[in-house]
Design an enzyme around this catalytic site. Structure first.
Site, PDB file in Angstrom:
ATOM      1  N   GLY A   1      -4.312 -14.477  12.240  1.00  0.00           N
ATOM      2  CA  GLY A   1      -5.041 -13.860  11.513  1.00  0.00           C
ATOM      3  C   GLY A   1      -6.270 -14.623  11.136  1.00  0.00           C
ATOM      4  O   GLY A   1      -7.287 -14.612  11.977  1.00  0.00           O
TER       5      GLY A   1
ATOM      6  N   TYR B   1       0.885  -1.058   0.078  1.00  0.00           N
ATOM      7  CA  TYR B   1       0.035  -0.015   0.037  1.00  0.00           C
ATOM      8  C   TYR B   1       0.801   1.266  -0.055  1.00  0.00           C
ATOM      9  O   TYR B   1       2.060   1.302  -0.230  1.00  0.00           O
ATOM     10  CB  TYR B   1      -1.043   0.004   0.945  1.00  0.00           C
ATOM     11  CG  TYR B   1      -1.935  -1.388   0.847  1.00  0.00           C
ATOM     12  CD1 TYR B   1      -2.766  -1.494  -0.236  1.00  0.00           C
ATOM     13  CD2 TYR B   1      -2.136  -2.312   2.087  1.00  0.00           C
ATOM     14  CE1 TYR B   1      -3.625  -2.633  -0.195  1.00  0.00           C
ATOM     15  CE2 TYR B   1      -2.629  -3.409   2.105  1.00  0.00           C
ATOM     16  CZ  TYR B   1      -3.467  -3.481   0.927  1.00  0.00           C
ATOM     17  OH  TYR B   1      -4.513  -4.377   0.660  1.00  0.00           O
TER      18      TYR B   1
ATOM     19  N   ARG C   1       3.420  -1.296  11.002  1.00  0.00           N
ATOM     20  CA  ARG C   1       3.258  -2.575  10.410  1.00  0.00           C
ATOM     21  C   ARG C   1       4.259  -2.421   9.066  1.00  0.00           C
ATOM     22  O   ARG C   1       4.036  -1.721   8.160  1.00  0.00           O
ATOM     23  CB  ARG C   1       1.983  -3.193   9.809  1.00  0.00           C
ATOM     24  CG  ARG C   1       2.022  -4.656   9.307  1.00  0.00           C
ATOM     25  CD  ARG C   1       0.671  -5.036   8.821  1.00  0.00           C
ATOM     26  NE  ARG C   1       0.683  -6.516   8.850  1.00  0.00           N
ATOM     27  CZ  ARG C   1      -0.476  -7.096   8.340  1.00  0.00           C
ATOM     28  NH1 ARG C   1      -1.329  -6.469   7.604  1.00  0.00           N
ATOM     29  NH2 ARG C   1      -0.588  -8.451   8.519  1.00  0.00           N
TER      30      ARG C   1
END
Length: 368
Positions: free
Chosen positions: A327, A190, A237
């Site tokens: 997760g 991203y 992160r």
């Protein structure tokens, strides 16, 4: 009556409390950010999200699903935002529900950059990125289904301060919504990782070229967010080895070691490291030793990527991580911490309900 504990759990400190910034977490197990696309079309979460997160509040820490910092930051349908008053009010339901169960929750701050489509952008504009480099063989999840990603528009130098301001605004909104802290998403291909990567950053200004320049926006974002929260309630992160969303770097080791060294003065509560390719192999052979990041960083190290109880216990025994992210196991196991502690079998999630939809495959997985 005390709860049963498996032999594996009994010999590990994975289930013991740990101090994170100003908080004492109940255990070292973290619920990783999981995009579930259940917000409304305006990015407002509601009671459904509050129920979902409250069910999983036994995690030492929950990191929320990635949350858009601005309309421009959006890359998938029905993902939540944190820029508007309505979104803040929606998130308050979640933070209260988690706190009522004795849990802690951080909000993950997200700008997808080029991983978007004009259908998802304000006024149908092009997504933005460090450079006009298209992500190959990638698709955007739009309201009309999946569509190929387009070539993004390169941000002008003068626009970057506005992006940083959007992170600061979102951080303030997260505090208003009652979160315990925030995590800056600088991974998974991203926007912030697009600046870090020499595959996607072809700039010739102060935000491109050298390692110092490519890390500049991340440091500026961290500085802006820490001014809102203080470093002890901010994490970040990172995914140095991921290929997700067609990202990559020709030599990631010096980039990320430099970044971590620049982050140390901010006294962040943790770095959250995806160890390997996102959803793939953990620390694949031939990659640089990610323990170098752990040794270089002055705070807690959170490890993430396909961890099982056995791997988590091993990581703690060898002191390879302070906190362990789980997760997808949290999707079908709202009581994952209890199941891991007791050595109980884990339910299997239904992939067809991972994204979008309502309660089915979201809040209807039973506890033991």
């Amino acid at each position: 009556m005390s709860k049963p504990v498996s032999a594996l759990a009994a010999k590990s400190d994975l289930f013991d409390p740990i101090v994170l910034g100003p908080y004492t977490l109940a255990n070292r197990i973290v619920m990783a950010p999981l995009t579930r696309s259940r917000a409304d079309d305006e990015g407002v979460p509601g009671e459904l999200q509050a129920t979902y997160y409250a069910q999983r509040a036994s995690a030492g820490l929950i990191i929320s699903e990635a949350t858009n910092i601005s309309p421009q930051g959006k890359g998938y349908i029905r993902t939540p935002g944190i820029w508007s008053k309505e979104q803040v009010e929606g998130w308050k339901l979640t933070t209260k529900a988690v706190h009522d169960r004795g849990g802690r929750i951080y909000l993950q701050l997200w700008h997808v950059g080029r991983v978007s489509h004009p259908d998802l952008q304000p006024g149908g504009s092009l997504p933005v990125a460090p450079s006009a480099v298209r992500a190959e063989n990638q698709q955007a999840y739009t309201y009309e289904g999946f569509k190929p990603l387009v070539t993004p528009r390169a941000l002008e130098t003068a626009e970057i301060s506005g992006i940083v301001a959007d992170y600061a605004h979102a951080a303030k909104r997260a505090k208003e919504a009652g979160f315990d802290g925030v995590e800056i998403h600088a991974a998974n291909g991203y926007l912030l990782q697009q600046f870090l990567s020499d595959k996607t950053n072809k700039r010739t200004d102060q935000y491109g070229g050298s390692i110092e320049n490519r890390t500049r926006i991340v440091v500026e974002v961290v500085d802006a967010v820490v001014k809102v929260w203080g470093g002890d309630r901010v994490g970040i992160r990172l995914a140095p080895l991921t290929k997700f969303a067609d990202i990559g770097d020709s030599n990631p080791e010096p980039v990320y070691l430099s970044l971590v060294e620049q982050l140390n003065p901010f006294k962040l509560s943790y770095i959250h490291v995806v160890e390997g390719d996102t959803g793939g192999d953990r620390n694949p052979s031939g990659a640089f030793d990610l323990q170098k990041l752990r040794r270089a960083f002055n705070g807690l190290y959170m490890a993430n990527n396909n961890y099982t109880l056995e791997l988590a216990v091993e990581a703690r025994a060898e002191n390879l991580a302070d906190l362990i992210c789980f997760g997808r196991p949290f999707i079908a196991n709202p009581d994952l911490v209890e199941r891991l502690r007791e050595g109980a079998p884990l339910a299997t999630p239904d992939p067809s309900t991972f994204y979008a939809g309502e309660a089915k495959g979201y809040t209807d997985y039973p506890a033991l």
